[in-house]
Design a protein around this motif. Structure first.
Motif, short mmCIF file in Angstrom:
data_model
loop_
_atom_site.label_atom_id
_atom_site.label_comp_id
_atom_site.label_asym_id
_atom_site.label_seq_id
_atom_site.Cartn_x
_atom_site.Cartn_y
_atom_site.Cartn_z
N UNK A 153 -1.02 -2.23 -0.90
CA UNK A 153 0.04 -2.96 -1.13
C UNK A 153 0.89 -2.20 -2.34
N UNK A 154 -0.09 -1.66 -3.13
CA UNK A 154 0.61 -0.98 -4.40
C UNK A 154 1.06 0.36 -3.93
N UNK A 155 0.38 1.20 -3.02
CA UNK A 155 1.18 2.36 -2.61
C UNK A 155 2.36 2.28 -1.61
N UNK A 156 2.30 0.82 -1.08
CA UNK A 156 3.70 0.52 -0.23
C UNK A 156 4.72 0.24 -1.29
N UNK A 157 4.56 -0.38 -2.41
CA UNK A 157 5.34 -0.92 -3.45
C UNK A 157 6.09 0.21 -3.97
N UNK A 158 5.17 1.26 -4.40
CA UNK A 158 5.52 2.49 -5.04
C UNK A 158 6.16 3.43 -4.49
N UNK B 167 5.65 -12.03 -12.52
CA UNK B 167 4.87 -12.76 -11.41
C UNK B 167 3.66 -11.87 -11.46
N UNK B 168 2.72 -12.85 -11.99
CA UNK B 168 1.31 -12.29 -12.07
C UNK B 168 0.82 -12.24 -10.77
N UNK B 169 -0.20 -11.02 -10.67
CA UNK B 169 -1.14 -11.25 -9.44
C UNK B 169 -2.32 -10.47 -9.78
N UNK B 170 -3.33 -10.69 -8.88
CA UNK B 170 -4.71 -10.14 -9.37
C UNK B 170 -5.35 -9.19 -8.48
N UNK B 171 -5.49 -7.99 -8.80
CA UNK B 171 -6.07 -7.04 -7.77
C UNK B 171 -7.39 -7.36 -7.50
N UNK B 172 -8.37 -8.14 -8.90
CA UNK B 172 -9.70 -8.27 -8.22
C UNK B 172 -9.79 -9.39 -7.24
N UNK B 173 -8.66 -10.07 -7.05
CA UNK B 173 -8.60 -10.91 -5.76
C UNK B 173 -7.90 -10.40 -4.57
N UNK B 174 -7.89 -9.12 -4.75
CA UNK B 174 -7.28 -8.11 -3.68
C UNK B 174 -5.78 -8.52 -3.32
N UNK B 175 -4.99 -9.03 -4.29
CA UNK B 175 -3.87 -9.05 -4.18
C UNK B 175 -2.67 -8.05 -4.33
N UNK B 176 -1.86 -8.01 -3.73
CA UNK B 176 -0.98 -6.85 -3.99
C UNK B 176 0.38 -7.10 -4.89
N UNK B 177 1.22 -6.60 -5.36
CA UNK B 177 2.35 -6.96 -5.97
C UNK B 177 3.22 -7.59 -5.00
N UNK B 178 3.77 -8.58 -5.50
CA UNK B 178 4.92 -9.26 -4.42
C UNK B 178 6.01 -8.59 -4.15
N UNK B 179 6.28 -8.72 -3.05
CA UNK B 179 7.29 -7.84 -2.43
C UNK B 179 8.69 -8.17 -2.97
N UNK B 180 8.99 -9.38 -3.65
CA UNK B 180 10.33 -9.84 -4.30
C UNK B 180 10.29 -8.96 -5.55
N UNK B 181 9.50 -8.50 -5.98
CA UNK B 181 9.48 -8.02 -7.48
C UNK B 181 10.13 -6.35 -7.57
N UNK B 182 10.64 -5.76 -8.26
CA UNK B 182 11.45 -4.64 -8.48
C UNK B 182 10.51 -3.68 -9.58
N UNK B 183 9.61 -4.11 -9.95
CA UNK B 183 8.57 -3.32 -10.90
C UNK B 183 7.24 -3.79 -10.85
N UNK B 184 6.26 -2.79 -11.06
CA UNK B 184 4.85 -3.30 -11.19
C UNK B 184 4.24 -2.71 -12.29
N UNK B 185 3.47 -3.54 -13.17
CA UNK B 185 3.09 -3.11 -14.49
C UNK B 185 1.43 -3.30 -14.34
N UNK B 186 0.49 -2.61 -14.53
CA UNK B 186 -0.87 -2.38 -14.54
C UNK B 186 -1.19 -2.40 -16.04
#
Length: 437
Positions: free
Chosen positions: A315-320, A275-294
């Protein structure tokens, strides 16, 4: 059916391998061939140009970092659905780490293991008859590596071409291309190599110009005839790295671009969804995901925008707080307290790990790395080994007090201490993972 393949190599870096490779890829695709490209060794940037030229994802083939059965499987995959495979070499043909025969990371490992012909690109600038001595040496250096043809590059004049060609004529080595010096076809570079393919608004025009050059100055029919099917069995492949989750939020934009296709394809093969997302577009990792990879990339060029991306950071802090987050190289820099850009300005980053980095204090860190994980993380289980590499100019200016993520050694096994950090669900390191050790 196994498609024929060939390797484009050179005596050294900077001889014109990428230019000749892109010219050949684009010209063959324009002729209607289904062309598959590959890159020897660790490289994120060249394969994106390959993909632009061929219309299909390129793949890395690394004899040091990859288990040989996995390497065999990757090559078999790319030859099973194409008309021809063109493998661009890395550095000079025989340049590797010299630790274990056949697993040095050198382009020659691939040529020898799969009995593939090598098209050698010679930078003829600054020499004439001496080029013949160079060719003779490369042709005889390893009896398991076959130099099957030559491309003379950066020729200054017809007379220059004649002097070089006449000297080589005594060797059983066909000249299949003679390319004049032309600075207009060179691709611009920056600190990690070529400027990324996606940043060229005129990339299609550049590739067309290279294809025109290939039609004029390369014997395309003879080069295609040179290719031969690799000696590789259709062995089953394992996944390079286990998927860190089954629904992976993957940062993807101009700041986060360095992801190896074989890694992502392996995750998908194991059932994971990306599930791609764009930090430069101020997007956070999607809530439905179970892992985030930067992944890695060029956060130092976008540090101000990332610092201002408050939704992304919150959003990244909340995810983490509840799920794993891992950062590689550039991603690791963004997970830290701050990033100092090339002009010396410090920008606040995600502050999920204790370190800080600087691009103003530049120092090249380059080479293969073997890591032993000190805890369970996105890269694998505690005690697991992962092979990969480092390639960055950023320096740690604050180490923080987080426990390290891994112990690392260089490509020849020399211990280099520890690397990275871990805090709660967050891990990161400058180390780029290629495959499990």
């Amino acid at each position: 059916m196994t498609a024929p393949a060939l390797i484009i190599a050179a005596p050294r870096s900077g001889a014109g391998k990428t230019t000749v490779t892109l010219a050949l890829l684009t010209a063959l695709r324009r002729r209607g061939l289904k062309v598959q490209a590959a890159k020897a060794g660790p490289d994120y940037i060249d394969p994106t140009f390959h993909a632009a030229a061929t219309g299909r994802a390129s793949v890395n083939l690394d004899s040091w970092a990859m288990d040989l059965a996995f390497l065999d499987g990757l090559l078999h995959q790319v030859t099973a659905d194409s008309d021809i495979v063109v493998i661009e070499g890395v550095m000079g043909l025989f340049d590797g780490i010299g630790r274990e025969a056949g697993r040095t990371g050198a382009t020659a490992d691939l040529a020898a293991r799969y009995r593939l012909p090598v098209l050698l690109v010679i930078d003829a600038s600054g020499q004439s008859q001496s080029a013949a001595a160079l060719v003779r040496g490369f042709a005889s250096h390893d009896p398991n590596v076959r130099i099957a043809g030559l491309v003379l590059n950066r020729l200054g004049s017809d007379r220059h071409k004649r002097l070089v060609a006449d000297a080589i004529d005594a060797l059983p080595m066909p000249i299949l291309g003679a390319v004049p010096r032309d600075e207009t076809i060179a691709l611009p570079e920056r600190h990690l190599g070529l400027v990324q393919a996606r940043e060229h608004g005129d990339l299609d025009a550049r590739l067309d110009a290279l294809a025109d050059m290939a039609e004029r100055h390369l014997d395309l029919d003879a080069i295609v005839a040179l290719a031969s099917p690799p000696f590789v069995s259709p062995s089953a492949t394992h996944t390079a790295l286990p998927p860190p989750g089954m629904r992976i939020a993957l940062a993807q934009d101009a700041a986060f671009t360095f992801v190896y296709p074989h890694v992502v394809q392996g995750w998908r093969r194991q059932g994971a969804e990306i599930v791609p997302f764009s930090p430069l577009a101020d997007e956070a990792p999607h809530e439905s995901c179970d892992t985030c990879w930067l992944p890695g990339g060029y956060p130092e060029l976008h540090a101000g925008a990332l610092a201002a991306a408050t939704n992304f950071k919150a959003g990244l802090a909340a995810f983490a707080a509840t799920r794993p987050v891992h950062g590689e190289c550039g991603g690791y820099m963004v997970l830290g307290q701050g990033l100092v850009d090339a002009s010396g300005v410090r920008h606040a980053m995600a502050r999920l790990l204790g370190h800080a980095t600087s691009f103003a204090q530049r120092k090249l860190h380059l080479g293969y790395r073997e890591a032993r994980l000190l805890s369970d993380c996105a890269l694998g289980k505690e005690g697991g080994e992962v092979r990969g590499h480092e390639f960055h100019y950023a320096s740690l200016i604050e180490t923080g007090n987080d426990p390290p993520l891994a112990e690392i050694a260089d490509g020849e096994g020399k211990p280099l201490g520890t690397t990275g950090g871990r805090r709660g669900n967050v891990t990161g390191t400058f180390f780029h993972a290629i495959a499990a050790g």
